[in-house]
Scaffold this motif. Sequence first.
Motif, PDB file in Angstrom:
ATOM      1  N   LEU A 119     -10.367  34.704  65.848  1.00  0.00           N
ATOM      2  CA  LEU A 119      -9.565  33.614  65.305  1.00  0.00           C
ATOM      3  C   LEU A 119     -10.067  33.199  63.927  1.00  0.00           C
ATOM      4  O   LEU A 119      -9.284  32.880  63.024  1.00  0.00           O
ATOM      5  N   ASP A 120     -11.380  33.229  63.760  1.00  0.00           N
ATOM      6  CA  ASP A 120     -11.980  32.820  62.486  1.00  0.00           C
ATOM      7  C   ASP A 120     -11.646  33.799  61.364  1.00  0.00           C
ATOM      8  O   ASP A 120     -11.476  33.391  60.206  1.00  0.00           O
ATOM      9  N   HIS A 121     -11.544  35.082  61.690  1.00  0.00           N
ATOM     10  CA  HIS A 121     -11.291  36.110  60.680  1.00  0.00           C
ATOM     11  C   HIS A 121      -9.807  36.416  60.484  1.00  0.00           C
ATOM     12  O   HIS A 121      -9.453  37.154  59.561  1.00  0.00           O
ATOM     13  N   ALA A 122      -8.967  35.891  61.343  1.00  0.00           N
ATOM     14  CA  ALA A 122      -7.537  36.197  61.255  1.00  0.00           C
ATOM     15  C   ALA A 122      -6.939  35.589  59.988  1.00  0.00           C
ATOM     16  O   ALA A 122      -7.183  34.436  59.655  1.00  0.00           O
ATOM     17  N   GLY A 123      -6.142  36.408  59.292  1.00  0.00           N
ATOM     18  CA  GLY A 123      -5.478  35.939  58.093  1.00  0.00           C
ATOM     19  C   GLY A 123      -4.011  35.672  58.335  1.00  0.00           C
ATOM     20  O   GLY A 123      -3.488  35.864  59.443  1.00  0.00           O
ATOM     21  N   ASP A 124      -3.313  35.241  57.304  1.00  0.00           N
ATOM     22  CA  ASP A 124      -1.878  35.007  57.385  1.00  0.00           C
ATOM     23  C   ASP A 124      -1.164  36.319  57.686  1.00  0.00           C
ATOM     24  O   ASP A 124      -1.434  37.339  57.046  1.00  0.00           O
ATOM     25  N   LEU A 129      -7.189  43.039  66.817  1.00  0.00           N
ATOM     26  CA  LEU A 129      -8.611  43.192  67.112  1.00  0.00           C
ATOM     27  C   LEU A 129      -8.875  44.636  67.515  1.00  0.00           C
ATOM     28  O   LEU A 129      -8.237  45.160  68.438  1.00  0.00           O
ATOM     29  N   VAL A 130      -9.802  45.286  66.811  1.00  0.00           N
ATOM     30  CA  VAL A 130     -10.094  46.695  67.061  1.00  0.00           C
ATOM     31  C   VAL A 130     -11.592  46.899  67.249  1.00  0.00           C
ATOM     32  O   VAL A 130     -12.404  46.068  66.840  1.00  0.00           O
ATOM     33  N   GLY A 147      -9.611  50.555  55.057  1.00  0.00           N
ATOM     34  CA  GLY A 147     -10.076  49.277  54.536  1.00  0.00           C
ATOM     35  C   GLY A 147      -9.966  48.219  55.617  1.00  0.00           C
ATOM     36  O   GLY A 147     -10.554  48.354  56.686  1.00  0.00           O
ATOM     37  N   GLU A 148      -9.177  47.194  55.346  1.00  0.00           N
ATOM     38  CA  GLU A 148      -8.946  46.155  56.350  1.00  0.00           C
ATOM     39  C   GLU A 148      -7.541  46.235  56.918  1.00  0.00           C
ATOM     40  O   GLU A 148      -7.125  45.332  57.648  1.00  0.00           O
ATOM     41  N   ALA A 213      -6.735  44.563  60.271  1.00  0.00           N
ATOM     42  CA  ALA A 213      -7.659  44.956  61.333  1.00  0.00           C
ATOM     43  C   ALA A 213      -8.854  44.018  61.345  1.00  0.00           C
ATOM     44  O   ALA A 213      -9.462  43.759  60.303  1.00  0.00           O
ATOM     45  N   ILE A 214      -9.168  43.494  62.517  1.00  0.00           N
ATOM     46  CA  ILE A 214     -10.368  42.689  62.706  1.00  0.00           C
ATOM     47  C   ILE A 214     -11.291  43.492  63.614  1.00  0.00           C
ATOM     48  O   ILE A 214     -10.969  43.742  64.778  1.00  0.00           O
ATOM     49  N   GLU A 215     -12.428  43.915  63.081  1.00  0.00           N
ATOM     50  CA  GLU A 215     -13.336  44.739  63.871  1.00  0.00           C
ATOM     51  C   GLU A 215     -14.204  43.855  64.750  1.00  0.00           C
ATOM     52  O   GLU A 215     -14.891  42.949  64.261  1.00  0.00           O
ATOM     53  N   GLY A 216     -14.145  44.098  66.057  1.00  0.00           N
ATOM     54  CA  GLY A 216     -14.867  43.272  67.011  1.00  0.00           C
ATOM     55  C   GLY A 216     -15.982  44.026  67.705  1.00  0.00           C
ATOM     56  O   GLY A 216     -16.094  45.252  67.608  1.00  0.00           O
ATOM     57  N   ASP A 217     -16.799  43.291  68.411  1.00  0.00           N
ATOM     58  CA  ASP A 217     -17.920  43.837  69.168  1.00  0.00           C
ATOM     59  C   ASP A 217     -17.412  44.327  70.521  1.00  0.00           C
ATOM     60  O   ASP A 217     -17.053  43.527  71.384  1.00  0.00           O
ATOM     61  N   GLY A 218     -17.387  45.627  70.691  1.00  0.00           N
ATOM     62  CA  GLY A 218     -16.855  46.203  71.918  1.00  0.00           C
ATOM     63  C   GLY A 218     -17.631  45.831  73.165  1.00  0.00           C
ATOM     64  O   GLY A 218     -17.091  45.878  74.275  1.00  0.00           O
TER      65      GLY A 218
END
Length: 236
Positions: A119-124, A129-130, A147-148, A213-218
């Motif tokens: 939620l903190d990294h999500a943009g407009d 989440l990947v 990239g992103e 893309a928001i890279e998360g901790d799997g």
Amino acid sequence: MRAIILAAGQGTRLLPFTRQHPKCLVPVGGKAILDHQLEALAANGITDVLVIGGYRIDRLEQHLSHKPANQRPGLLLNPFWPVANSISSVWTARHQLHEPFCLLNGDTLFSADLIAAALDHAGDGINLLVERTEDFMLDDMLVAVEGERVRAVGKTLAEGVAAHRSMGFIIAKGIGPILYVEALDEVIGAEGGHGRFHHAIIDRLAWDSAVRAIEGDGSSALEIDRPEDIERWQAK
């Protein structure tokens, strides 16, 4: 923000656990998958939740009825679940998608911290989440990231194209809900659209570079797809 939980399927690979209950009610660590999700969402201030049910929705309704009224998610029937794919659950909830939302699969456990980071990294716009991985599973939803930006999503991307898999968590903010609903209409309205996975909506939006893309901790999430996955989560 509203949360939409897609929980209409049975989950045949989790038999016998799903013989009488929908997949989202399978207990993991003494608690239903759905309850883990509701707690993680509530820890992030998300209490406006809609669950899309189908298989054994009577059991789902009974389960939710025991929750306090001010903590009880809404429940909506996807009547097409036996003959259509997961995109039909999104279609069922289409009138709830015009405000900021997060959408998650009803069979995946997420830590509250992972949701907070997403939620903190999500943009407009649209955010997916990947997880970066070299250890793909047979049924993974593969994601090509540049990239992103998400460039493509699908279970059959060409070898070497994808270095990520989807963690089954989508966030739509700002103009995102409008873009998402437009893409939903286009994808499900095409020939064979009812048989598509809901990630086909993200793939369509990726054509226009509209998905971040928001890279998360799997290690902070796990799809409960087979009985051994329950053991893997409980061993964490």
